[in-house]
Design a protein around this motif. Sequence first.
Motif, PDB file in Angstrom:
ATOM      1  N   PRO A  25       0.819  -1.228   0.000  1.00 25.04           N
ATOM      2  CA  PRO A  25       0.000   0.000   0.000  1.00 25.04           C
ATOM      3  C   PRO A  25       0.849   1.272   0.000  1.00 25.04           C
ATOM      4  CG  PRO A  25      -0.830  -1.558   1.621  1.00 25.04           C
ATOM      5  CD  PRO A  25       0.494  -2.078   1.158  1.00 25.04           C
ATOM      6  N   PHE A  26       1.982   1.246   0.682  1.00 20.57           N
ATOM      7  CA  PHE A  26       2.851   2.421   0.719  1.00 20.57           C
ATOM      8  C   PHE A  26       3.360   2.784  -0.677  1.00 20.57           C
ATOM      9  CE2 PHE A  26       3.724   1.184   5.290  1.00 20.57           C
ATOM     10  CZ  PHE A  26       3.073   2.279   5.828  1.00 20.57           C
ATOM     11  N   LYS A  27       3.573   1.772  -1.509  1.00 21.77           N
ATOM     12  CA  LYS A  27       4.077   2.018  -2.858  1.00 21.77           C
ATOM     13  C   LYS A  27       3.078   2.789  -3.711  1.00 21.77           C
ATOM     14  CE  LYS A  27       7.284  -1.884  -3.285  1.00 21.77           C
ATOM     15  NZ  LYS A  27       7.626  -3.130  -4.036  1.00 21.77           N
ATOM     16  N   TRP A  38       5.445   7.241   6.374  1.00 17.74           N
ATOM     17  CA  TRP A  38       5.886   6.305   7.408  1.00 17.74           C
ATOM     18  C   TRP A  38       5.319   6.700   8.772  1.00 17.74           C
ATOM     19  CZ3 TRP A  38       7.511   1.647   6.848  1.00 17.74           C
ATOM     20  CH2 TRP A  38       8.209   0.985   7.853  1.00 17.74           C
ATOM     21  N   SER A  39       5.209   7.997   9.008  1.00 16.65           N
ATOM     22  CA  SER A  39       4.664   8.477  10.288  1.00 16.65           C
ATOM     23  C   SER A  39       3.185   8.135  10.417  1.00 16.65           C
ATOM     24  CB  SER A  39       4.862   9.988  10.417  1.00 16.65           C
ATOM     25  OG  SER A  39       6.231  10.328  10.475  1.00 16.65           O
ATOM     26  N   VAL A  40       2.412   8.358   9.350  1.00 15.33           N
ATOM     27  CA  VAL A  40       0.973   8.056   9.393  1.00 15.33           C
ATOM     28  C   VAL A  40       0.764   6.558   9.611  1.00 15.33           C
ATOM     29  CG1 VAL A  40      -1.178   8.027   8.072  1.00 15.33           C
ATOM     30  CG2 VAL A  40       0.314  10.034   7.995  1.00 15.33           C
ATOM     31  N   GLY A  41       1.482   5.738   8.836  1.00 16.43           N
ATOM     32  CA  GLY A  41       1.367   4.293   9.008  1.00 16.43           C
ATOM     33  C   GLY A  41       1.851   3.857  10.377  1.00 16.43           C
ATOM     34  N   GLY A  42       2.937   4.484  10.850  1.00 15.92           N
ATOM     35  CA  GLY A  42       3.506   4.120  12.136  1.00 15.92           C
ATOM     36  C   GLY A  42       2.598   4.458  13.303  1.00 15.92           C
ATOM     37  N   PRO A 253      -8.908  14.756  -2.299  1.00 17.17           N
ATOM     38  CA  PRO A 253      -9.074  13.318  -2.594  1.00 17.17           C
ATOM     39  C   PRO A 253      -7.747  12.557  -2.516  1.00 17.17           C
ATOM     40  CG  PRO A 253     -10.324  14.635  -4.147  1.00 17.17           C
ATOM     41  CD  PRO A 253      -9.460  15.594  -3.385  1.00 17.17           C
ATOM     42  N   LEU A 254      -6.653  13.192  -2.999  1.00 18.89           N
ATOM     43  CA  LEU A 254      -5.355  12.533  -2.961  1.00 18.89           C
ATOM     44  C   LEU A 254      -4.857  12.389  -1.519  1.00 18.89           C
ATOM     45  CD1 LEU A 254      -2.987  11.265  -4.387  1.00 18.89           C
ATOM     46  CD2 LEU A 254      -2.025  13.551  -4.759  1.00 18.89           C
ATOM     47  N   ILE A 255      -5.089  13.412  -0.705  1.00 21.48           N
ATOM     48  CA  ILE A 255      -4.691  13.339   0.701  1.00 21.48           C
ATOM     49  C   ILE A 255      -5.420  12.188   1.396  1.00 21.48           C
ATOM     50  CG2 ILE A 255      -4.790  14.508   2.934  1.00 21.48           C
ATOM     51  CD1 ILE A 255      -4.419  17.153   1.472  1.00 21.48           C
ATOM     52  N   ILE A 256      -6.737  12.096   1.154  1.00 18.55           N
ATOM     53  CA  ILE A 256      -7.531  11.031   1.770  1.00 18.55           C
ATOM     54  C   ILE A 256      -7.028   9.663   1.324  1.00 18.55           C
ATOM     55  CG2 ILE A 256      -9.820   9.980   1.869  1.00 18.55           C
ATOM     56  CD1 ILE A 256     -10.990  12.815   1.663  1.00 18.55           C
ATOM     57  N   THR A 257      -6.751   9.534   0.017  1.00 20.19           N
ATOM     58  CA  THR A 257      -6.237   8.265  -0.510  1.00 20.19           C
ATOM     59  C   THR A 257      -4.904   7.913   0.126  1.00 20.19           C
ATOM     60  OG1 THR A 257      -7.345   8.613  -2.636  1.00 20.19           O
ATOM     61  CG2 THR A 257      -5.524   7.044  -2.599  1.00 20.19           C
ATOM     62  N   GLY A 265      -1.196   0.156   5.209  1.00 18.00           N
ATOM     63  CA  GLY A 265       0.155  -0.361   5.381  1.00 18.00           C
ATOM     64  C   GLY A 265       0.479  -0.555   6.851  1.00 18.00           C
ATOM     65  N   GLY A 266       0.059   0.409   7.690  1.00 15.23           N
ATOM     66  CA  GLY A 266       0.278   0.289   9.122  1.00 15.23           C
ATOM     67  C   GLY A 266      -0.470  -0.895   9.725  1.00 15.23           C
ATOM     68  N   LEU A 267      -1.708  -1.120   9.272  1.00 13.50           N
ATOM     69  CA  LEU A 267      -2.493  -2.265   9.739  1.00 13.50           C
ATOM     70  C   LEU A 267      -1.803  -3.582   9.389  1.00 13.50           C
ATOM     71  CD1 LEU A 267      -5.041  -3.713  10.788  1.00 13.50           C
ATOM     72  CD2 LEU A 267      -6.051  -3.375   8.519  1.00 13.50           C
ATOM     73  N   MET A 268      -1.347  -3.703   8.142  1.00 12.03           N
ATOM     74  CA  MET A 268      -0.685  -4.932   7.711  1.00 12.03           C
ATOM     75  C   MET A 268       0.622  -5.139   8.472  1.00 12.03           C
ATOM     76  SD  MET A 268      -1.438  -4.721   3.608  1.00 12.03           S
ATOM     77  CE  MET A 268      -0.599  -6.267   3.252  1.00 12.03           C
ATOM     78  N   TRP A 269       1.308  -4.040   8.757  1.00 10.13           N
ATOM     79  CA  TRP A 269       2.548  -4.147   9.521  1.00 10.13           C
ATOM     80  C   TRP A 269       2.246  -4.678  10.920  1.00 10.13           C
ATOM     81  CZ3 TRP A 269       4.694  -2.994  14.036  1.00 10.13           C
ATOM     82  CH2 TRP A 269       6.083  -3.077  14.148  1.00 10.13           C
ATOM     83  N   TYR A 270       1.178  -4.141  11.573  1.00 13.39           N
ATOM     84  CA  TYR A 270       0.823  -4.590  12.914  1.00 13.39           C
ATOM     85  C   TYR A 270       0.420  -6.058  12.911  1.00 13.39           C
ATOM     86  CZ  TYR A 270      -1.815  -5.253  17.210  1.00 13.39           C
ATOM     87  OH  TYR A 270      -2.284  -5.753  18.402  1.00 13.39           O
ATOM     88  N   LEU A 271      -0.292  -6.492  11.875  1.00 13.52           N
ATOM     89  CA  LEU A 271      -0.790  -7.861  11.830  1.00 13.52           C
ATOM     90  C   LEU A 271       0.338  -8.886  11.840  1.00 13.52           C
ATOM     91  CD1 LEU A 271      -3.789  -7.613   9.342  1.00 13.52           C
ATOM     92  CD2 LEU A 271      -3.870  -7.952  11.819  1.00 13.52           C
ATOM     93  N   GLN A 272       1.537  -8.497  11.343  1.00 20.02           N
ATOM     94  CA  GLN A 272       2.626  -9.461  11.391  1.00 20.02           C
ATOM     95  C   GLN A 272       2.929  -9.862  12.827  1.00 20.02           C
ATOM     96  OE1 GLN A 272       6.815  -8.309  10.842  1.00 20.02           O
ATOM     97  NE2 GLN A 272       6.129  -6.178  10.613  1.00 20.02           N
ATOM     98  N   PHE A 273       2.875  -8.905  13.764  1.00 15.26           N
ATOM     99  CA  PHE A 273       3.167  -9.220  15.155  1.00 15.26           C
ATOM    100  C   PHE A 273       1.930  -9.678  15.924  1.00 15.26           C
ATOM    101  CE2 PHE A 273       6.975  -6.622  14.217  1.00 15.26           C
ATOM    102  CZ  PHE A 273       7.906  -7.609  14.510  1.00 15.26           C
TER     103      PHE A 273
END
Length: 344
Positions: A25-27, A38-42, A253-257, A265-273
């Motif tokens: 998603p970050f890509k 990275w901050s928003v996802g983090g 719209p771009l900001i929201i996206t 991306g942050g959710l998927m990162w958390y799910l690993q742990f």
Amino acid sequence: MNDAITMGILWHLVGAASAACFYAPFKKVKNWSWETMWSVGGIVSWIVLPWLVSAILLPHFWAYYSSFSLSTLLPVFLFGAMWGIGNINYGLTMRYLGMSMGIGIAIGITLIVGTLMTPILNGKFEVLIGTEGGRMTLAGVLVAVIGVAIVTRAGQLKERKMGIKAEDFNLKKGLLLAVMCGIFSAGMSFAMDAAKPMHEAAAALGIDPLYTALPSYVIIMGGGAVVNLGFCFVRLAKVKDLSVKADFSLAKPLIITNVLLSMLGGLMWYLQFFFYAWGHARIPAQYDYMSWMLHMSFYVLCGGLVGLVLKEWNNAGRRPVGVLSVGCVVIIIAANIVGLGMAQ
């Protein structure tokens, strides 16, 4: 191999798959600096989700954390910060060594350090060398490192074939950062070990064994958040070409996206742990440090498989794909060896 161990290994595989996919998603984020993205996802993965999940699980949120002394919480937090430093070095390693060499060295080191240093520091290394099961799990770690090395070689062949080079190749600097990344990233393994009193307290409250490790993530990931967000905020404040104001001055719209993609991306990162905790709960207590070996080796395995699914290897030729396949098979064999060792 009993059913509990099998399920533990499978949950570690699920967590590693999420880790291998979280950056997708970050890509797709457009016209944002890496620091803002990275901050928003983090914030989602290191703060919001750990606190939300713990608030749902714990009958008395603040009473749980206040029941621990500073001497219990501080090592957990500091090991989390150590792991956060490893995260930052990970990106820099890729810059100076390239993806394949950087991942191979960093993951190889953190796999060894995070897996073996825990029993050594706890005075339990004799479990590895003094029992049949221990020796088998140790052999599994060695096979896993070999598998990581083979996958790394496949990546190097792919990059050479496709003309992919490191952004700013510097062997000495890259190797130093890779070693630092490997050592510091193992902080997560150390943090999980230091957090055992927190896991036991959660179990005493009647929390399902699959979830007892999750409340400790508030402290562990809090340490990682301080380092990662601090690094991003300092960069955003000091580097002239970076600006939060500019990132949020785009079309709405771009900001929201971008926000939604970064949060995903942050959710998927958390799910690993999240699933790491599930796998960790199924591993026998005397071999719980093997969770880190399973997670990191499966991360390399899933990274290779995701690359194949996304057709990133289509133009690499048959040899790199063949070497990658061999490496993936070796990692799978390593996981089975470790599982059989833990079942002894």
